[in-house]
Design a protein around this motif. Structure first.
Motif, PDB file in Angstrom:
ATOM      1  N   ILE A   1       0.634  -0.825  -0.205  1.00 20.18           N
ATOM      2  CA  ILE A   1      -0.069   0.012   0.302  1.00 20.18           C
ATOM      3  C   ILE A   1       0.840   1.092  -0.059  1.00 20.18           C
ATOM      4  O   ILE A   1       1.916   1.167   0.541  1.00 20.18           O
ATOM      5  CB  ILE A   1      -1.313  -0.106   1.579  1.00 20.18           C
ATOM      6  CG1 ILE A   1       0.194   0.360   2.531  1.00 20.18           C
ATOM      7  CG2 ILE A   1      -1.503  -0.904   1.487  1.00 20.18           C
ATOM      8  CD1 ILE A   1      -1.151  -0.119   3.605  1.00 20.18           C
ATOM      9  N   ARG A   2       0.590   2.247  -0.497  1.00 16.50           N
ATOM     10  CA  ARG A   2       0.783   3.658  -0.319  1.00 16.50           C
ATOM     11  C   ARG A   2       0.227   4.784   0.594  1.00 16.50           C
ATOM     12  O   ARG A   2      -1.103   4.671  -0.232  1.00 16.50           O
ATOM     13  CB  ARG A   2       0.973   4.398  -1.646  1.00 16.50           C
ATOM     14  CG  ARG A   2       1.842   3.545  -2.261  1.00 16.50           C
ATOM     15  CD  ARG A   2       2.164   4.890  -3.581  1.00 16.50           C
ATOM     16  NE  ARG A   2       3.967   4.523  -4.487  1.00 16.50           N
ATOM     17  CZ  ARG A   2       4.630   4.393  -4.137  1.00 16.50           C
ATOM     18  NH1 ARG A   2       5.070   4.979  -3.856  1.00 16.50           N
ATOM     19  NH2 ARG A   2       5.769   3.428  -4.800  1.00 16.50           N
ATOM     20  N   THR A   3       0.645   5.405   1.441  1.00 16.93           N
ATOM     21  CA  THR A   3      -0.350   5.906   2.862  1.00 16.93           C
ATOM     22  C   THR A   3      -0.648   7.359   2.656  1.00 16.93           C
ATOM     23  O   THR A   3      -0.794   7.734   2.842  1.00 16.93           O
ATOM     24  CB  THR A   3       0.967   6.045   3.839  1.00 16.93           C
ATOM     25  OG1 THR A   3       2.014   6.932   3.697  1.00 16.93           O
ATOM     26  CG2 THR A   3       1.061   5.114   4.149  1.00 16.93           C
ATOM     27  N   GLY A   4       0.209   7.911   0.966  1.00 17.57           N
ATOM     28  CA  GLY A   4      -0.045   9.017   0.957  1.00 17.57           C
ATOM     29  C   GLY A   4       0.571   9.422  -0.696  1.00 17.57           C
ATOM     30  O   GLY A   4       0.725   8.627  -1.478  1.00 17.57           O
TER      31      GLY A   4
ATOM     32  N   VAL B   1      -6.198  14.643   4.048  1.00 17.60           N
ATOM     33  CA  VAL B   1      -6.738  14.200   5.570  1.00 17.60           C
ATOM     34  C   VAL B   1      -7.536  13.266   5.100  1.00 17.60           C
ATOM     35  O   VAL B   1      -8.254  12.760   5.463  1.00 17.60           O
ATOM     36  CB  VAL B   1      -7.440  15.508   6.182  1.00 17.60           C
ATOM     37  CG1 VAL B   1      -6.335  16.353   6.411  1.00 17.60           C
ATOM     38  CG2 VAL B   1      -8.101  15.915   5.095  1.00 17.60           C
ATOM     39  N   ALA B   2      -7.661  12.684   3.528  1.00 19.38           N
ATOM     40  CA  ALA B   2      -8.159  11.618   3.118  1.00 19.38           C
ATOM     41  C   ALA B   2      -8.210  10.105   3.798  1.00 19.38           C
ATOM     42  O   ALA B   2      -6.975   9.363   4.243  1.00 19.38           O
ATOM     43  CB  ALA B   2      -8.185  11.574   1.766  1.00 19.38           C
ATOM     44  N   GLY B   3      -8.850   9.519   4.881  1.00 23.95           N
ATOM     45  CA  GLY B   3      -9.250   8.919   5.744  1.00 23.95           C
ATOM     46  C   GLY B   3      -8.289   8.126   7.452  1.00 23.95           C
ATOM     47  O   GLY B   3      -7.985  10.077   6.905  1.00 23.95           O
TER      48      GLY B   3
END
Length: 469
Positions: free
Chosen positions: A189-192, A199-201
């Protein structure tokens, strides 16, 4: 204190995993000889007994890491993610029969983005190498551990490392925009991204930073850069007592100054550094503060003038100010060399406690009092500007009582820090060495939440088991 780290891994499962890695990933370097595995048994934590890895894999790509994790999950074998091995909490020490995944071969900078002031990098690169690479482009990566020459970016991310610049620029997490993470099932996964505001999620980036490889393995990071600041100006101030040095720290903070560096060394540390490098430090001083400014123009001189006035009011006995950038670098070595200088005198166990900044004077007094009560030689240095101090217990290399004395002295210092509203770790992480103190500091309900997160992301418990929670 001696801590034994072990998980039960069936011999057949381990052997089958090694054979599966060789068959599936023939291009991945895999260390299985005992002498090679021994070098991955320990990190830098003194008085810790760790396990021998089943094998050590050195991948070079995210795909290889993901494949290794999937194979380990299939064979129910635990994984220890490891960077440069310079940690001081046992977080990267070996676990008996587990697969150590060392990320040191993943050391490439993938992109330096001037327009968006960020760098995309693999985790194996050393902090100092990354800083030098971006500095050559006129940019600045702020996180600045004293061990920058030997610690990796991945390890910094895993522990949310601090350093000498935290008082102005914050800890590692404050310079992280995005992570690429391999989860316990081998998914990625990528977190940003490169956005300053996003501020998505849930804030997954900050969840993984500081998790010490217990929730996922970081394989890429997008880190925030700044335009290179001017060369630093440096002030050393010496004091006749720890109380006076602590008072100076409190006065500097209360005055509204935000120096880039506000570091402390006690008499033991001053003398150890001066013995080694003959820097001409005041060997009779009880404490030394190193104060630095990277303000532009005349701002640096004004900032150090104000800091010097605060030190004078607190009772400084003498001060030294750098004449130019070269001399500033020379003076800065006094702090950077502290741990290595102490290690020349015996076996050193460095601890890592923090308190609200105004209580630094109390913490200094408590450390000295507790060490004296246990007959332990202690040298204290650290990041006084953000309340994070490192008491270092020094023993003869063959002292049979060192481990027991370390345990008793450390526990009392931890309790004193908590009683002051502080923490048992400001930057080194819980790892294995401080695990029993996490519920004492955070409370059982908070740790229950942490365990729930761990269970959700790593249901089989294969990622760095026995660390943090």
């Amino acid at each position: 204190m001696r801590i034994l780290l072990a998980v039960s891994v069936a011999h057949d499962s381990g052997h089958a995993l090694v054979e599966a890695i060789r068959a599936t990933l023939p291009g991945v370097r895999l260390l299985t000889d005992t002498i090679d595995r021994e070098s991955y048994r320990h990190d830098e934590t003194a008085y810790m007994e760790a396990g021998l890895p089943l094998a050590v894999a050195l991948p070079t790509t995210t795909g290889e890491v993901a494949a290794l994790v999937r194979l380990a999950a299939e064979h129910r074998v635990a994984i220890v993610p490891r960077g440069a091995g310079s940690g001081l909490s046992g977080g990267a020490a070996g676990i008996e029969g587990a697969l150590t995944i060392a990320l040191t071969a993943m050391d490439r900078i993938l992109e330096i983005d001037h327009a968006n002031l960020c760098v995309v990098t693999q985790p194996g690169i050393l902090n100092a190498a990354l800083k030098a690479a971006v500095a050559a482009e006129g940019l600045f990566y702020a996180p600045d551990p004293a061990s920058q020459d030997i610690c990796s970016i991945g390890g910094n991310l895993g522990t949310n490392a601090g350093g000498l610049c935290c008082v102005k620029y914050g800890q590692t997490r404050d310079s992280v925009l995005s992570l690429e993470v391999v989860l316990a099932d081998g998914s990625v996964i990528r977190t940003g991204g490169k956005n300053i505001k996003d501020v998505a999620g849930y804030s997954l980036t900050h969840l993984f930073v500081g998790s010490q490889g217990t929730l996922g393995i970081i394989t890429e990071a997008t880190l925030r850069l700044r335009p290179a600041p001017p060369p630093r100006s440096t002030l050393l101030a010496f004091f006749a007592s720890l109380d006076a040095a602590g008072d100076a720290v409190a006065r500097i903070i209360a005055s509204g100054l935000v120096p880039v560096t506000l570091e402390l060394m006690d008499r033991e540390t001053i003398r150890a550094v001066d013995d080694w490098h003959q820097l001409g430090l005041d060997r009779d001083a009880a404490a030394m503060l190193m104060i630095e400014s990277d303000a532009p123009g005349t701002g640096a001189a004004a900032e150090l003038d104000a800091a010097e006035a605060a030190c004078t009011a607190a009772g400084t006995t003498s001060t030294i100010r750098s004449a130019d950038a070269t001399e500033a670098d020379w003076l800065r070595q006094a702090r950077r060399l502290a741990l290595r200088a102490l290690e020349r005198q015996g076996t050193v166990r460095m601890e890592d406690v923090g308190v609200p900044r105004a209580r630094v004077p109390e913490l200094l007094v408590a450390i000295d009092r507790i060490a004296a009560a246990h007959g332990v030689r202690v040298a204290t240095f650290g990041h006084a500007g953000d309340g994070n101090l490192h008491p270092n217990f020094i023993f003869d290399r063959d002292d049979p009582d060192a481990a027991a004395k370390t345990h008793a002295t450390r526990d009392e210092i931890f309790r004193a820090a908590l009683d002051m509203g502080g923490t048992v770790t400001g930057e080194h992480g819980i790892g294995a060495a401080r695990r029993e103190w996490l519920p004492i500091q955070r409370g059982e309900d908070a740790v229950r939440v942490m365990r729930a997160i761990k269970s959700a992301l790593d249901p089989m418990g294969i990622l760095n088991p026995g660390r943090v929670v």
